[in-house]
Scaffold this active site. Structure first.
Site, PDB file in Angstrom:
ATOM      1  N   SER A 138       0.805  -1.228   0.000  1.00 47.70           N
ATOM      2  CA  SER A 138       0.000   0.000   0.000  1.00 47.70           C
ATOM      3  C   SER A 138       0.842   1.285   0.000  1.00 47.70           C
ATOM      4  O   SER A 138       0.475   2.251  -0.677  1.00 47.70           O
ATOM      5  CB  SER A 138      -0.987  -0.026   1.172  1.00 47.70           C
ATOM      6  OG  SER A 138      -0.341  -0.348   2.385  1.00 47.70           O
TER       7      SER A 138
ATOM      8  N   ASP B 131      -5.138  -1.357   7.993  1.00 50.58           N
ATOM      9  CA  ASP B 131      -4.946  -2.724   7.479  1.00 50.58           C
ATOM     10  C   ASP B 131      -4.122  -3.556   8.471  1.00 50.58           C
ATOM     11  O   ASP B 131      -3.010  -3.974   8.170  1.00 50.58           O
ATOM     12  CB  ASP B 131      -4.237  -2.606   6.112  1.00 50.58           C
ATOM     13  CG  ASP B 131      -3.940  -3.954   5.486  1.00 50.58           C
ATOM     14  OD1 ASP B 131      -4.670  -4.917   5.788  1.00 50.58           O
ATOM     15  OD2 ASP B 131      -2.981  -4.026   4.699  1.00 50.58           O
TER      16      ASP B 131
ATOM     17  N   GLY C 119       0.209   2.372  14.796  1.00 53.62           N
ATOM     18  CA  GLY C 119      -0.580   3.126  13.820  1.00 53.62           C
ATOM     19  C   GLY C 119      -1.948   3.540  14.342  1.00 53.62           C
ATOM     20  O   GLY C 119      -2.475   4.574  13.946  1.00 53.62           O
TER      21      GLY C 119
HETATM   22  C1  LIG Z   1      -1.369  -6.620   6.622  1.00 50.98           C
HETATM   23  S1  LIG Z   1       0.196  -5.945   6.923  1.00 50.98           S
HETATM   24  C2  LIG Z   1       0.162  -4.433   6.068  1.00 50.98           C
HETATM   25  C3  LIG Z   1       0.167  -4.512   4.590  1.00 50.98           C
HETATM   26  C4  LIG Z   1       0.123  -3.178   3.882  1.00 50.98           C
HETATM   27  N1  LIG Z   1      -0.922  -2.307   4.418  1.00 50.98           N
HETATM   28  C5  LIG Z   1      -0.104  -3.363   2.395  1.00 50.98           C
HETATM   29  O1  LIG Z   1      -1.260  -3.326   1.955  1.00 50.98           O
HETATM   30  O2  LIG Z   1       0.877  -3.534   1.679  1.00 50.98           O
HETATM   31  C6  LIG Z   1       0.070  -5.403   8.596  1.00 50.98           C
HETATM   32  C7  LIG Z   1       1.338  -4.741   9.130  1.00 50.98           C
HETATM   33  O3  LIG Z   1       1.038  -4.094  10.362  1.00 50.98           O
HETATM   34  C8  LIG Z   1       2.167  -4.184  11.215  1.00 50.98           C
HETATM   35  N2  LIG Z   1       1.661  -3.900  12.578  1.00 50.98           N
HETATM   36  C9  LIG Z   1       1.122  -4.767  13.486  1.00 50.98           C
HETATM   37  N3  LIG Z   1       0.631  -4.081  14.546  1.00 50.98           N
HETATM   38  C10 LIG Z   1       0.853  -2.755  14.284  1.00 50.98           C
HETATM   39  C11 LIG Z   1       0.516  -1.544  14.961  1.00 50.98           C
HETATM   40  N4  LIG Z   1      -0.137  -1.561  16.141  1.00 50.98           N
HETATM   41  N5  LIG Z   1       0.859  -0.365  14.397  1.00 50.98           N
HETATM   42  C12 LIG Z   1       1.514  -0.325  13.202  1.00 50.98           C
HETATM   43  N6  LIG Z   1       1.850  -1.445  12.509  1.00 50.98           N
HETATM   44  C13 LIG Z   1       1.507  -2.640  13.029  1.00 50.98           C
HETATM   45  C14 LIG Z   1       2.697  -5.561  10.961  1.00 50.98           C
HETATM   46  O4  LIG Z   1       4.063  -5.637  11.320  1.00 50.98           O
HETATM   47  C15 LIG Z   1       2.470  -5.708   9.446  1.00 50.98           C
HETATM   48  O5  LIG Z   1       3.606  -5.315   8.727  1.00 50.98           O
END
Ligand SMILES: C[S@@+](CC[C@H](N)C(=O)[O-])C[C@H]1O[C@@H](n2cnc3c(N)ncnc32)[C@H](O)[C@@H]1O
Length: 305
Positions: free
Chosen positions: A111, A178, A158
């Site tokens: 993304s 996400d 996030g």
């Molecule tokens: C589904 S992936 C994201 C994919 C990305 N949005 C895309 O579409 O390419 C979720 C990500 O969130 C990260 N993550 C997990 N908990 C988080 C948090 N509380 N805040 C930010 N990032 C987090 C994980 O390490 C992972 O890399």
């Protein structure tokens, strides 16, 4: 925070899943939404609350472990490319192909890179990524873009971090939320964040991805978001894509191996008015082209304030 929780939180690596059917749905919606929002000259702020590493190699160690892209993006690009795609799906395929040279599709944009490619000089992109390895990879990938102040990588939570940027100075924003939903509390945190975000910035566009799995929280999330939107007097759009039954493991799956994600959804609050028609054309094709068994299906429903 207890160590066990941290360990569980950091076990998710998007590289395993890059380009799978959930990414096809999520990134098609992201592109169509951004294309609409970028028709106005006023600056747009994009907040990506769970950014991942930004760029993935589909032939790398992580991705080939599960090869989920083989049943996702790779069914839509040459040599498999179907003759005619709905415009939103074609825009998605064109976007992924733009990161690749030659025939093969080896690189997959997450993304952050999809958004950055569409943004203009006046727009801003804030990327949150909590996993230290992914945050480092993301920062390294973003540095190569030479995007200067346009893109910020924040190695922070996030859910919390996004709030500080709402409302943005230009009063125009898209928030993509996400999470990996590995921790059960992610479902409630999505709802809390949206509730708070709508109070801070009622006219923002909010897009949430979620997995459709046999877990009460996953089942309830879209219902709760619908109620939230209705109570706030906001329009909403809810798209789902199912590629196979959630009950049976596909033929050839080793006993005890997880069968993989069968379906997922995107829930938007204040969606662009053009999105419903764009997805109504694209979703049947996604279901047909990404089907893994006869349970493949799609849904699209929405509501006005
Ligand atoms: C589904 S992936 C994201 C994919 C990305 N949005 C895309 O579409 O390419 C979720 C990500 O969130 C990260 N993550 C997990 N908990 C988080 C948090 N509380 N805040 C930010 N990032 C987090 C994980 O390490 C992972 O890399």
């Amino acid at each position: 925070m207890r160590l066990a929780t941290i360990g569980r939180m950091f076990s998710y690596r998007h590289a395993f899943h890059a380009g799978n059917h959930a990414d096809v749905l999520k990134h098609t919606v992201l592109i169509a939404t951004l294309q609409h929002l970028l028709q106005k000259d006023a600056a747009l702020t994009v907040l990506d609350t769970h950014a991942g590493a930004g760029l993935y190699r589909l032939d790398g160690d992580y991705a080939s472990t599960s090869a989920e892209s083989a049943d996702g993006i790779l069914r839509l690009v040459p040599p498999a490319a179907p003759a005619a795609l709905a415009p939103a799906l074609q825009d998605y395929v064109d976007m992924v192909r733009a990161f690749n040279q030659g025939e093969a599709t080896r690189v997959y944009p997450g993304s952050p890179f999809i958004a950055q490619r569409l943004l203009r000089a006046q727009d801003r992109l804030k990327l949150f990524e909590l996993h230290p390895t992914d945050a480092r990879a993301l920062a390294g990938n973003v540095a190569q873009l030479d995007a200067g102040r346009q893109v910020a990588v924040l190695a922070q939570d996030g859910f919390e971090g996004a709030r500080q940027f709402l409302p943005p100075p230009s009063r125009r924003a898209l928030v993509l939320c996400d999470p990996s939903y590995e921790i059960k509390s992610d479902y409630a945190r999505v709802q809390d964040m949206l509730q708070d975000a709508l109070k801070r910035f009622a006219t923002g566009v909010y897009a949430v991805w979620y997995p459709i799995i046999p877990r009460p929280e996953a089942h309830e999330l879209p219902r709760r978001l619908k109620t939230l939107a209705q109570k706030a007097g906001k329009s909403w759009l809810h798209a789902t894509l199912t590629v196979k039954s959630g009950k049976t493991a596909p033929a050839g799956t080793a006993p005890g191996r997880r069968p993989g994600l069968p379906a997922s959804g995107m829930f938007l609050i204040n969606p662009p008015f053009t999105l419903d028609a764009a997805l109504r054309a694209a979703l049947p094709q996604m279901a047909e082209l990404l089907a893994q068994d006869r349970h493949a299906a799609w849904t699209l429903e929405g509501g006005a304030p």
